[in-house]
Design an enzyme around this catalytic site. Structure first.
Site, PDB file in Angstrom:
ATOM      1  CB  SER A  85      -0.895   0.017   1.237  1.00 63.28           C
ATOM      2  OG  SER A  85      -1.386   1.323   1.434  1.00 63.28           O
ATOM      3  CG  HIS A 135      -3.772  -1.709  -1.535  1.00 57.75           C
ATOM      4  ND1 HIS A 135      -4.836  -2.555  -1.759  1.00 57.75           N
ATOM      5  CD2 HIS A 135      -4.225  -0.770  -0.664  1.00 57.75           C
ATOM      6  CE1 HIS A 135      -5.877  -2.153  -1.050  1.00 57.75           C
ATOM      7  NE2 HIS A 135      -5.538  -1.058  -0.372  1.00 57.75           N
ATOM      8  CG  ASP A 137      -5.147   2.493   0.280  1.00 53.25           C
ATOM      9  OD1 ASP A 137      -6.105   1.703   0.232  1.00 53.25           O
ATOM     10  OD2 ASP A 137      -4.072   2.239   0.864  1.00 53.25           O
ATOM     11  CG  MET A 184      -8.424   7.307   1.151  1.00 60.72           C
ATOM     12  SD  MET A 184      -7.607   7.434   2.736  1.00 60.72           S
ATOM     13  CE  MET A 184      -6.984   5.778   2.930  1.00 60.72           C
ATOM     14  CG  HIS A 201      -9.204   0.104  -0.828  1.00 61.03           C
ATOM     15  ND1 HIS A 201      -8.662   0.030   0.448  1.00 61.03           N
ATOM     16  CD2 HIS A 201     -10.549   0.184  -0.654  1.00 61.03           C
ATOM     17  CE1 HIS A 201      -9.634   0.070   1.329  1.00 61.03           C
ATOM     18  NE2 HIS A 201     -10.791   0.180   0.696  1.00 61.03           N
ATOM     19  CG  MET A 245     -11.492   3.550   1.038  1.00 59.71           C
ATOM     20  SD  MET A 245      -9.992   3.552   2.031  1.00 59.71           S
ATOM     21  CE  MET A 245      -8.764   3.449   0.742  1.00 59.71           C
ATOM     22  CG  MET A 277     -11.672  -2.337   4.975  1.00 62.47           C
ATOM     23  SD  MET A 277     -10.174  -2.009   4.032  1.00 62.47           S
ATOM     24  CE  MET A 277      -9.226  -0.992   5.162  1.00 62.47           C
ATOM     25  N   GLY A 306      -9.077   4.732   6.132  1.00 60.88           N
ATOM     26  CA  GLY A 306      -8.756   6.163   6.214  1.00 60.88           C
ATOM     27  C   GLY A 306      -7.283   6.450   6.425  1.00 60.88           C
ATOM     28  CG  PHE A 307      -5.939   8.050   8.847  1.00 61.93           C
ATOM     29  CD1 PHE A 307      -5.283   9.193   8.396  1.00 61.93           C
ATOM     30  CD2 PHE A 307      -7.294   8.130   9.149  1.00 61.93           C
ATOM     31  CE1 PHE A 307      -5.958  10.398   8.270  1.00 61.93           C
ATOM     32  CE2 PHE A 307      -7.986   9.333   9.019  1.00 61.93           C
ATOM     33  CZ  PHE A 307      -7.311  10.467   8.580  1.00 61.93           C
ATOM     34  N   PRO A 308      -3.100   4.925   7.316  1.00 62.98           N
ATOM     35  CG  PRO A 308      -1.028   5.716   6.539  1.00 62.98           C
ATOM     36  CD  PRO A 308      -2.480   6.107   6.702  1.00 62.98           C
ATOM     37  N   GLY A 309      -0.943   2.709   9.249  1.00 65.67           N
ATOM     38  CA  GLY A 309      -0.267   2.638  10.552  1.00 65.67           C
ATOM     39  C   GLY A 309      -1.173   2.338  11.730  1.00 65.67           C
ATOM     40  CG  ASP A 334      -6.267  -2.532   3.224  1.00 64.91           C
ATOM     41  OD1 ASP A 334      -5.211  -2.211   3.785  1.00 64.91           O
ATOM     42  OD2 ASP A 334      -6.888  -1.778   2.444  1.00 64.91           O
ATOM     43  N   GLY A 335      -4.824  -3.783   6.348  1.00 66.18           N
ATOM     44  CA  GLY A 335      -4.688  -2.924   7.518  1.00 66.18           C
ATOM     45  C   GLY A 335      -3.992  -3.579   8.702  1.00 66.18           C
ATOM     46  N   GLY A 336      -2.904  -2.958   9.138  1.00 63.31           N
ATOM     47  CA  GLY A 336      -2.240  -3.397  10.368  1.00 63.31           C
ATOM     48  C   GLY A 336      -1.478  -4.704  10.254  1.00 63.31           C
ATOM     49  N   GLY A 348       1.235  -1.673   4.199  1.00 66.56           N
ATOM     50  CA  GLY A 348       1.725  -0.325   3.942  1.00 66.56           C
ATOM     51  C   GLY A 348       2.905   0.029   4.826  1.00 66.56           C
ATOM     52  CB  SER A 349       3.070   1.601   8.184  1.00 63.08           C
ATOM     53  OG  SER A 349       2.128   0.735   8.752  1.00 63.08           O
TER      54      SER A 349
HETATM   55  C1  DX5 Z   1      -6.472   2.124   5.112  1.00 59.64           C
HETATM   56  C2  DX5 Z   1      -5.936   1.662   3.785  1.00 59.64           C
HETATM   57  C3  DX5 Z   1      -4.842   0.659   3.893  1.00 59.64           C
HETATM   58  C4  DX5 Z   1      -3.645   1.141   4.645  1.00 59.64           C
HETATM   59  C5  DX5 Z   1      -2.744   0.008   5.002  1.00 59.64           C
HETATM   60  O1  DX5 Z   1      -7.606   2.864   4.891  1.00 59.64           O
HETATM   61  O2  DX5 Z   1      -6.973   1.070   3.030  1.00 59.64           O
HETATM   62  O3  DX5 Z   1      -4.496   0.160   2.611  1.00 59.64           O
HETATM   63  O4  DX5 Z   1      -2.930   2.085   3.945  1.00 59.64           O
HETATM   64  O5  DX5 Z   1      -1.681   0.516   5.708  1.00 59.64           O
HETATM   65  P1  DX5 Z   1      -1.040  -0.241   6.942  1.00 59.64           P
HETATM   66  O6  DX5 Z   1      -0.458  -1.499   6.418  1.00 59.64           O
HETATM   67  O7  DX5 Z   1      -0.050   0.718   7.457  1.00 59.64           O
HETATM   68  O8  DX5 Z   1      -2.161  -0.515   7.924  1.00 59.64           O
HETATM   69 ZN    ZN Z   2      -6.525  -0.085   1.211  1.00 60.95          ZN
END
Ligand code: DX5
Ligand code: ZN
Length: 232
Positions: free
Chosen positions: A9, A34, A36, A38, A70, A72, A141, A146-149, A179-181, A201-202
């Site tokens: 991501s 990936h 994202d 938004m 993706h 959003m 999800m 909305g946010f990474p990390g 997706d996420g964390g 992502g992170s």
């Molecule tokens: C969150 C995004 C994810 C996010 C994943 O809304 O859809 O794709 O960026 O990032 P990490 O891996 O840092 O949770």
């Molecule tokens: Zn995503």
């Protein structure tokens, strides 16, 4: 042997050198990118759209990469068309972001892209009864979009198992993406529940050496016990 896919991501990439970042993560072995999208309305963050993707295609390596979009945003249909025309691999959308889920699915299919339906961490799975025969991918999800990390929401593990069973029962070739964390400490447990594609992502972009990080993630995946998985 099961082929797990890693989708990096780019939300956590350094946007001041996005092209280089994507090339580096592809060189390091990422299977997909990936993307994202938004709109600061459907979710409270604003990112990038098709114009940016098109300009990234100046890099040959990126032009031939597999993009996992993706969305959003609400509405979604105009953006579906714009991304589909860029020949992306997958377009996923949240059912609540469109007034007509069937029409959005048809629109994506018209362009021969894979269709993904995205479910938030606490959303009901009932909607799958209606659409499972029409989609190519289910994106669960594991954080609120909305946010990474953010931290992986552990109750999603049960959800992954349930969706894996639904997919197996459907006898259709549907990919299960989460997706996420996700990071090197939890990817093994998540994979054991039956996931095909891991969005990360992170845990990739916030490290120094992407090659080493991806090697480490794949080593965790090699430990996965396949016995409980159904062969599709
Ligand atoms: C969150 C995004 C994810 C996010 C994943 O809304 O859809 O794709 O960026 O990032 P990490 O891996 O840092 O949770
Ligand atoms: Zn995503």
């Amino acid at each position: 042997m099961k082929n797990f896919l890693l989708a990096s991501s780019i939300l956590s990439a350094d946007f001041s050198k996005l092209g280089e970042e994507i090339c580096n993560v592809l060189d390091a072995g990422s299977d997909m990118i990936h993307f994202d999208v938004m709109d600061n309305h459907f979710v409270s963050n604003l990112t990038i759209g098709p114009l940016v993707l098109e300009s990234l295609f100046k890099y040959k390596k990126i032009r031939y990469a597999k993009f996992d979009v993706h969305l959003m945003t609400s509405p979604v249909d105009d953006l579906v068309v714009k991304f589909a025309k860029l020949n992306v691999e997958v377009i996923s959308f949240h059912p609540e972001s469109t007034t007509n889920v069937n029409e959005t699915i048809k629109l994506i299919k018209n362009y021969n892209c894979k269709v993904g339906l995205v479910l938030n961490p606490f959303a009901s799975l009932n909607i799958l009864n209606k659409f499972i025969d029409k989609i190519d991918l289910i994106l669960l999800m594991s954080v609120n979009p909305g946010f990474p990390g953010q931290v992986f929401i552990s109750s999603v593990l049960d959800k992954i198992r349930i969706v894996r069973n639904l997919i197996n029962k459907s006898n259709r070739n549907i990919l299960l993406e989460v997706d996420g964390g996700i990071n090197k400490s939890n990817i093994f447990a998540i994979a054991n529940c039956g996931v095909d594609i891991f969005v990360i992502g992170s845990a990739i972009f916030n490290t120094i050496n992407y090659v080493e990080t991806i090697r480490c993630l794949r080593n965790e995946l090699k430990k996965v016990n396949f016995i409980s998985r159904s062969v599709r």
